[in-house]
Every structure is written in structure tokens, then in C-alpha cells.
Design an enzyme around this catalytic site. Structure first.
Site, short mmCIF file in Angstrom:
data_model
loop_
_atom_site.label_atom_id
_atom_site.label_comp_id
_atom_site.label_asym_id
_atom_site.label_seq_id
_atom_site.Cartn_x
_atom_site.Cartn_y
_atom_site.Cartn_z
N LYS A 56 27.83 14.27 80.69
CA LYS A 56 28.62 15.39 80.16
C LYS A 56 28.67 16.51 81.20
O LYS A 56 29.72 17.14 81.41
CB LYS A 56 28.04 15.86 78.83
CG LYS A 56 28.32 14.84 77.73
CD LYS A 56 27.52 15.02 76.46
CE LYS A 56 27.72 13.77 75.58
NZ LYS A 56 26.83 13.68 74.44
N GLN A 100 22.16 16.91 71.53
CA GLN A 100 22.13 15.47 71.79
C GLN A 100 21.24 14.77 70.76
O GLN A 100 20.05 15.08 70.64
CB GLN A 100 21.62 15.21 73.23
CG GLN A 100 21.69 13.76 73.66
CD GLN A 100 23.13 13.25 73.78
OE1 GLN A 100 24.00 13.92 74.30
NE2 GLN A 100 23.38 12.05 73.26
N ASP A 123 31.35 18.80 69.40
CA ASP A 123 31.41 17.39 68.97
C ASP A 123 32.25 17.21 67.72
O ASP A 123 32.61 16.08 67.38
CB ASP A 123 29.99 16.89 68.66
CG ASP A 123 29.44 16.01 69.77
OD1 ASP A 123 30.22 15.51 70.60
OD2 ASP A 123 28.20 15.83 69.78
#
Ligand code: NAD
Length: 286
Positions: A56, A100, A123
């Protein structure tokens, strides 16, 4: 008679999406002087999670987005994780953030993720963002399923009035895909481990999506000739990475199919970047 099966090239589409993000970042910078920023929060030392987070940051660098690498030790408590989420969310250089998952044993990752404010949910997986999607309100969209829709759009796959059959009902892929397909005016069927006749349900699909986590579950008996097959599955086997769909077996039957790797996988990060630039644009509007 067998048909020619085309390959949906996720790497190429992800590059195109990254190009759009790059342009939006430049326009935002020109207008406001601000470079959009994405923060990742990683708890502990899980090697796979470290790789995902590293990818990322690389992607941010590639498109010219700021990235912030926030870490906590494996022994962090739930309160400490949620305090770090709040601290990160309060940083005005950060326009989108992700926690995460999975978190180390003993921590509730979903509860911690749901403390991310909607305005910074890169997200698109918090309750607030999923609720907005389910009720047709704008907002960040869950990155992987949104990537599936972008792939189909890129290849001009007709969706309105067509039947999409999704195999898998997870909160991060299968369920949000239902709403994303409804937005496209598809008729949607969702199948799962208790579906009575998976083959028959899948054969009704103009579009068939595998999001299960079972190698090559979806094969010739599941797909009608001319259907489009999108494989979200990523399964590590002795033979390497394989999807949920039988890529070789579906040659000559599917009209288009995504490979694994190189299909849906590259789209997830591209859509995460898209969410982040959109959140920055919204934060800096006016
Ligand atoms: P999950 O384990 O949360 O859900 C799997 C779903 O499949 C469940 O709803 C279950 O009912 C269904 N299922 C299981 N066995 C079945 C069977 N035999 N027949 C029909 N349905 C069955 O999985 P997930 O998190 O949605 O992930 C699915 C796959 O997608 C995994 O391989 C995962 O690695 C992959 N994935 C890829 C990405 C990405 O590309 N970027 C992102 C997320 C998940």
C-alpha cells in the site's frame, strides 16, 4: 461449439485507475496546495500483513500520495489500538486510513475498525460506509468488490438487466457486491456453503463471481457458455496461487475470465487509492 475466451487484465485496468488517481491528486494539489495522505495502522509483526501494508505504501509512492506508516506492538490492548485509530484520524494530513486486519489474537479487529470515522474510511468497510452503500448514499466503497465492478465496466460488460451470481457471502466481498451490482441494475443471486444446488444457480448467471476461498470450486458444470467469470479467490496451494474458478477448465466456455494472479488482486489497492483521493476531495471541498 467452443467460444474464444478473453482474459480480463487486472494489472492493466489497475494501472488505468492509478493514472486517474494521479491526475486527481495533481488537480487537488493545484487547487488547495494539499497532497492527499493515506495512513496504515499495523498491529504486531504478522509477515503477510507487513507485505500487504508495504504494498500500500509503494502504491501511494507510485501515484504521488503521502503515506503514513503507523505501528503498534503485538501486545497492544484494545484500548491502545482504538486510541491510535483516534489519534491517526485526528491528523489533518491524513485523509484516508486503514487498520490492517486481522489483529493479533485477543483483539477485536472489526470493533476497532468501526471506530474509524466515516470521513476517513479508505477501505469502505466500516458499518457506516456499508450502511451508506446499502442505502444508495455516496461514500467510500469496499475496495475489492468495487474493483470487480470497475473491471466489468472497463471491459464494457453489460450489467443492467443481467443476472449476476455471487458465490460467497462475506462482509468484505460477497455482501457488498450485492449492493454494487444492484446499483448497476443487475438481478443478483448470492450463493454460499448451504446453497442447495450451486451448479444450477451459477449456470443462471450472465456474470459469475467466485469469492469463496476454495481452489477451483467453480468449473465447467457451473458456467453457461458466454458468461463472464470474475475470480476474487486467492488460494495458496502447492501448485502456487490459484483462484476459486477453474481458469483452464473454463476456456472455451466463458466469454471473459480473470486470471489469478493478475485479475481482481491488483484492483483492491487501486480502489483504496481512489477512495482516499475522493475522501481528500470531500474534506477540502469548498
Ligand atoms: P470468507 O471465508 O469470509 O467467506 C467465504 C464464503 O464462501 C462464505 O460466505 C461461505 O458461505 C462461502 N463458501 C464456503 N465454501 C463454499 C462452498 N463449498 N460453496 C459455496 N460457498 C461456499 O472469504 P472472503 O474473505 O470473502 O474471501 C474469499 C476469497 O477471496 C478468499 O480466497 C480470499 O483470499 C479472497 N480475497 C481476495 C481479495 C483480493 O483480491 N484482493 C480480497 C479479499 C478476499
Amino acid at each position: 461449439m467452443a467460444i474464444d475466451t478473453g482474459i480480463i487484465d487486472g494489472r492493466e485496468v489497475a494501472q488505468a485507475v492509478r493514472g486517474e488517481v494521479r491526475q486527481r491528486l495533481e488537480a487537488l494539489r493545484a487547487r488547495t496546495g494539499v497532497t492527499a495522505g493515506l495512513a496504515t495502522i499495523l498491529v504486531g509483526e504478522d509477515p503477510a500483513s507487513k507485505v500487504y501494508v508495504g504494498n500500500k505504501h509503494k502504491a501511494c509512492h507510485d501515484v504521488g500520495m503521502e503515506s503514513f506508516d503507523v505501528t503498534l506492538p503485538a501486545g497492544a490492548t484494545q484500548t491502545e489500538v482504538e486510541a491510535k485509530v483516534a489519534e491517526t484520524a485526528a491528523d489533518e494530513r491524513i485523509h484516508g486510513m486503514i487498520l490492517q486486519l486481522p489483529l493479533p489474537k485477543g483483539l477485536d479487529g472489526v470493533a476497532a475498525m468501526n471506530t474509524i470515522p466515516a470521513a476517513k474510511d479508505a477501505d469502505g468497510l466500516t458499518l457506516a460506509s456499508q450502511g451508506r452503500l446499502a442505502t444508495n448514499l455516496p461514500g467510500p466503497r469496499p475496495a475489492t468488490p468495487w474493483g470487480v465492478i470497475r473491471l466489468l465496466e472497463h471491459y464494457d460488460v453489460p450489467m443492467s438487466g443481467r443476472h449476476a451470481v455471487i458465490v460467497g457471502r462475506s462482509n468484505i466481498v460477497g455482501k457488498p457486491l450485492v449492493h454494487l451490482f444492484l446499483e448497476q441494475n443487475c438481478t443478483v443471486t448470492i450463493c454460499h456453503s448451504r446453497t442447495a444446488d450451486l451448479e444450477a444457480e451459477c449456470r443462471r448467471g450472465d456474470i459469475v463471481i467466485g469469492a469463496v476461498g476454495v481452489p477451483k470450486l467453480i468449473g465447467r458444470a457451473h458456467v453457461s457458455e458466454g458468461a463472464v467469470v470474475v475470480d476474487v479467490g486467492i488460494n495458496r496451494t502447492d501448485a502456487g496461487l490459484v483462484g476459486d474458478c477453474d481458469f483452464e477448465g473454463l476456456q472455451g466456455i466463458a466469454r471473459l475470465i480473470t486470471p489469478v494472479p493478475g485479475g481482481v488482486g491488483p484492483m483492491t489497492i487501486a480502489m483504496l487509492l481512489t477512495n482516499t483521493v475522493a475522501l481528500a476531495e470531500a474534506a477540502l471541498a469548498g
